[in-house]
Motif scaffolding. Sequence first.
Motif: not given
Length: 94
Positions: A48-60
């Motif tokens: 869910i975090a990956r899709y919400a961040l568009d895959g830009r911030l993998p650390g987050v």
Amino acid sequence: MLVETIACALIGLAVGVGALVLLPAYFPASRTLTLSTALVAALLSGLIARYALDGRLPGVALVVSALGSGLLVSVLARPDLAARRGTHRRHRHV
């Protein structure tokens, strides 16, 4: 994406094992339930975090994965039962 998925799975397993090792009395349910809850929660929250961040911030996304896993594993914790079990061992009624 594969590396991030493996990292989320390892985070979930680490959270589950950590909960069982550090606070075993708090988790009266089976170890399989605790570990699988941590694993699935880490994978889903990471996805869910990956899709919400568009895959830009993998650390987050990995931090969100750890937080989501910890939160859902804490739902399984039963400190009330652990406290009750501990008091019966300490005090004996004569």
